[in-house]
Design a protein around this motif. Sequence first.
Motif, PDB file in Angstrom:
ATOM      1  N   LEU A  87       0.832  -1.209   0.000  1.00  0.00           N
ATOM      2  CA  LEU A  87       0.000   0.000   0.000  1.00  0.00           C
ATOM      3  C   LEU A  87       0.865   1.256   0.000  1.00  0.00           C
ATOM      4  CD1 LEU A  87      -2.685  -1.038   2.656  1.00  0.00           C
ATOM      5  CD2 LEU A  87      -3.052  -0.783   0.185  1.00  0.00           C
ATOM      6  N   VAL A  88       2.076   1.141   0.472  1.00  0.00           N
ATOM      7  CA  VAL A  88       3.080   2.216   0.546  1.00  0.00           C
ATOM      8  C   VAL A  88       2.488   3.444   1.242  1.00  0.00           C
ATOM      9  CG1 VAL A  88       4.918   3.397  -0.694  1.00  0.00           C
ATOM     10  CG2 VAL A  88       3.996   1.277  -1.628  1.00  0.00           C
ATOM     11  N   LEU A  89       2.171   4.513   0.511  1.00  0.00           N
ATOM     12  CA  LEU A  89       1.669   5.743   1.114  1.00  0.00           C
ATOM     13  C   LEU A  89       0.260   5.613   1.660  1.00  0.00           C
ATOM     14  CD1 LEU A  89       2.848   8.536  -1.374  1.00  0.00           C
ATOM     15  CD2 LEU A  89       3.706   8.096   0.928  1.00  0.00           C
ATOM     16  N   PHE A  90      -0.474   4.605   1.205  1.00  0.00           N
ATOM     17  CA  PHE A  90      -1.897   4.527   1.519  1.00  0.00           C
ATOM     18  C   PHE A  90      -2.215   3.671   2.741  1.00  0.00           C
ATOM     19  CE2 PHE A  90      -2.174   4.968  -3.328  1.00  0.00           C
ATOM     20  CZ  PHE A  90      -2.091   6.351  -3.245  1.00  0.00           C
ATOM     21  N   GLY A  91      -1.201   3.114   3.367  1.00  0.00           N
ATOM     22  CA  GLY A  91      -1.413   2.295   4.554  1.00  0.00           C
ATOM     23  C   GLY A  91      -0.099   2.089   5.268  1.00  0.00           C
ATOM     24  N   SER A  92      -0.160   1.566   6.487  1.00  0.00           N
ATOM     25  CA  SER A  92       1.070   1.340   7.250  1.00  0.00           C
ATOM     26  C   SER A  92       0.856   0.230   8.268  1.00  0.00           C
ATOM     27  CB  SER A  92       1.491   2.624   7.977  1.00  0.00           C
ATOM     28  OG  SER A  92       2.611   2.399   8.808  1.00  0.00           O
ATOM     29  N   ASP A  93       1.902  -0.558   8.472  1.00  0.00           N
ATOM     30  CA  ASP A  93       1.902  -1.577   9.519  1.00  0.00           C
ATOM     31  C   ASP A  93       2.493  -1.044  10.823  1.00  0.00           C
ATOM     32  OD1 ASP A  93       0.787  -3.532   7.854  1.00  0.00           O
ATOM     33  OD2 ASP A  93       2.752  -4.090   7.063  1.00  0.00           O
ATOM     34  N   THR A  94       2.926   0.206  10.801  1.00  0.00           N
ATOM     35  CA  THR A  94       3.483   0.832  11.998  1.00  0.00           C
ATOM     36  C   THR A  94       2.350   1.392  12.861  1.00  0.00           C
ATOM     37  OG1 THR A  94       5.572   1.372  10.907  1.00  0.00           O
ATOM     38  CG2 THR A  94       4.973   2.702  12.826  1.00  0.00           C
ATOM     39  N   GLU A  95       2.401   1.112  14.133  1.00  0.00           N
ATOM     40  CA  GLU A  95       1.379   1.620  15.057  1.00  0.00           C
ATOM     41  C   GLU A  95       1.672   3.071  15.418  1.00  0.00           C
ATOM     42  OE1 GLU A  95       1.025   1.220  19.727  1.00  0.00           O
ATOM     43  OE2 GLU A  95       0.439  -0.672  18.743  1.00  0.00           O
ATOM     44  N   ALA A  96       0.668   3.916  15.286  1.00  0.00           N
ATOM     45  CA  ALA A  96       0.765   5.315  15.707  1.00  0.00           C
ATOM     46  C   ALA A  96      -0.201   5.514  16.869  1.00  0.00           C
ATOM     47  CB  ALA A  96       0.426   6.250  14.558  1.00  0.00           C
ATOM     48  N   ALA A  97       0.340   5.577  18.071  1.00  0.00           N
ATOM     49  CA  ALA A  97      -0.492   5.686  19.271  1.00  0.00           C
ATOM     50  C   ALA A  97      -0.515   7.135  19.744  1.00  0.00           C
ATOM     51  CB  ALA A  97       0.062   4.785  20.370  1.00  0.00           C
TER      52      ALA A  97
ATOM     53  N   LYS B 155      -6.790   6.197  11.030  1.00  0.00           N
ATOM     54  CA  LYS B 155      -6.225   7.381  10.412  1.00  0.00           C
ATOM     55  C   LYS B 155      -4.728   7.167  10.174  1.00  0.00           C
ATOM     56  CE  LYS B 155      -9.735  10.337  10.340  1.00  0.00           C
ATOM     57  NZ  LYS B 155     -10.231  11.011   9.129  1.00  0.00           N
ATOM     58  N   LEU B 156      -4.265   7.567   8.991  1.00  0.00           N
ATOM     59  CA  LEU B 156      -2.829   7.559   8.711  1.00  0.00           C
ATOM     60  C   LEU B 156      -2.223   8.838   9.262  1.00  0.00           C
ATOM     61  CD1 LEU B 156      -2.112   6.321   5.067  1.00  0.00           C
ATOM     62  CD2 LEU B 156      -1.214   5.376   7.194  1.00  0.00           C
ATOM     63  N   VAL B 157      -1.150   8.696  10.007  1.00  0.00           N
ATOM     64  CA  VAL B 157      -0.498   9.841  10.626  1.00  0.00           C
ATOM     65  C   VAL B 157       0.892  10.014  10.019  1.00  0.00           C
ATOM     66  CG1 VAL B 157       0.283  10.861  12.792  1.00  0.00           C
ATOM     67  CG2 VAL B 157      -1.743   9.379  12.765  1.00  0.00           C
ATOM     68  N   PHE B 158       1.171  11.200   9.498  1.00  0.00           N
ATOM     69  CA  PHE B 158       2.486  11.544   8.959  1.00  0.00           C
ATOM     70  C   PHE B 158       3.141  12.511   9.934  1.00  0.00           C
ATOM     71  CE2 PHE B 158       0.164  10.095   5.317  1.00  0.00           C
ATOM     72  CZ  PHE B 158       1.100   9.496   4.491  1.00  0.00           C
TER      73      PHE B 158
ATOM     74  N   GLY C 184      -5.789   4.954   2.594  1.00  0.00           N
ATOM     75  CA  GLY C 184      -6.202   4.723   1.218  1.00  0.00           C
ATOM     76  C   GLY C 184      -5.928   5.931   0.336  1.00  0.00           C
ATOM     77  N   PRO C 185      -6.104   5.770  -0.971  1.00  0.00           N
ATOM     78  CA  PRO C 185      -5.864   6.871  -1.911  1.00  0.00           C
ATOM     79  C   PRO C 185      -6.751   8.064  -1.584  1.00  0.00           C
ATOM     80  CG  PRO C 185      -6.102   4.790  -3.074  1.00  0.00           C
ATOM     81  CD  PRO C 185      -6.498   4.527  -1.654  1.00  0.00           C
ATOM     82  N   GLY C 186      -6.185   9.246  -1.729  1.00  0.00           N
ATOM     83  CA  GLY C 186      -6.948  10.456  -1.443  1.00  0.00           C
ATOM     84  C   GLY C 186      -6.238  11.686  -1.980  1.00  0.00           C
TER      85      GLY C 186
END
Length: 386
Positions: A126-136, A175-178, A225-227
């Motif tokens: 998924l690269v930019l559209f998902g992550s396996d890293t936990e953001a707490a 939510k994806l967090v950058f 996801g894509p956005g």
Amino acid sequence: MNPFDPTVHLPDELLERIRERAPIHDRDNTFPEQDLEELRAAGYLSILVPAARGGAGLSLAQAAILQQRLASAAPATALAINMHLVWTGVAKVFSDRGVPGLEFVQDGAVAGEVFAFGISEAGNDLVLFGSDTEAAPTADGGYAFTGTKIFTSLAPVWTKLGLHGLDTTSPDAPKLVFAFVERTDAITTSDDWDTLGMRATQSRTTRLNGAVADAAHVVRRIDAGPGPDPIVFGIFSVFEILLASVYTGIARRAIDLAVHAASSRRSKKTGAAYSQDPDIRWRIADMGLAYDALPPQIAALARDVDERVDNGARWFVLLSGVKHRAITMAKHVVDQAMLVGGGGSYFSSNELSRLYRDVLAGAFHPSDPESAHATAASAWLGPLES
């Protein structure tokens, strides 16, 4: 307006010193710290920062030219620096469009900070559209990241790591967090970079164990996801354009080396220089025809980003396409250059041998060949039927 002079930002003398060090770092599998220090002193880390904030104020199109030039001397150095320039490029995309939040990246680059790119994860297509890293989420509005990032270039020297992770616990999750984290004891860098090529990038595995980004360094929080969010467009556009630039620079150097070999080697059979051999001439012509298509494509897409052209949904096929064409072209050109150079090019001490190994890395960067073709197929044929 005066024409852009790349030697102002990347002088010939500096480029030659970097070129001389490249085989040493490749042989010893070491990071080119002297290259970084000289580039930092020359203001190269802030070429994409606006002049009003202390940078050179260059466009993405101009930075792409410089990265082609740097890659012609030391591909791995150029690829490592690329990852820092991606973040400063994303900051430029934001500021050009009036989006706040990445001014600290611009100010940090001017101050000499090195920003690394912590997006890639093993098995995460998924690269930019998902992550396996936990953001707490933390109590003060920041985030603690736990997970593993791979291919983290600049591993020995970065001062801030830009990364993403998935928040699965907040009321509006997922939510994806950058965000950006500092180098602390919560981050472990493995000494595991022993690869076929691009060795000096030192793109080691990075393990995060609750690495905290404070609220001021949480850049975006978006749906997975894509956005259309500018963080996605900014990363994808700058990454693909600068990546295409590095591999196009490799191709240019391979052509120059092939031309030199053809001009300096002579046939025992005819006594003439190989530059007069019809087969060699055809081979070099084929290399030139392939190479010549890429610099204008890169320049055109970079100008579209700089000038905020709205290519809509076609942006993704255009950007993944130029990256794919660049790496395909570069590999073809280096293959041909090896044959022009003769058996001597097969020795590991030969520069063409190093370029041959370095260019192979291109297929593993996003967008990979499968992703690029899937994007193009959807653009021409529509999405797959469910």
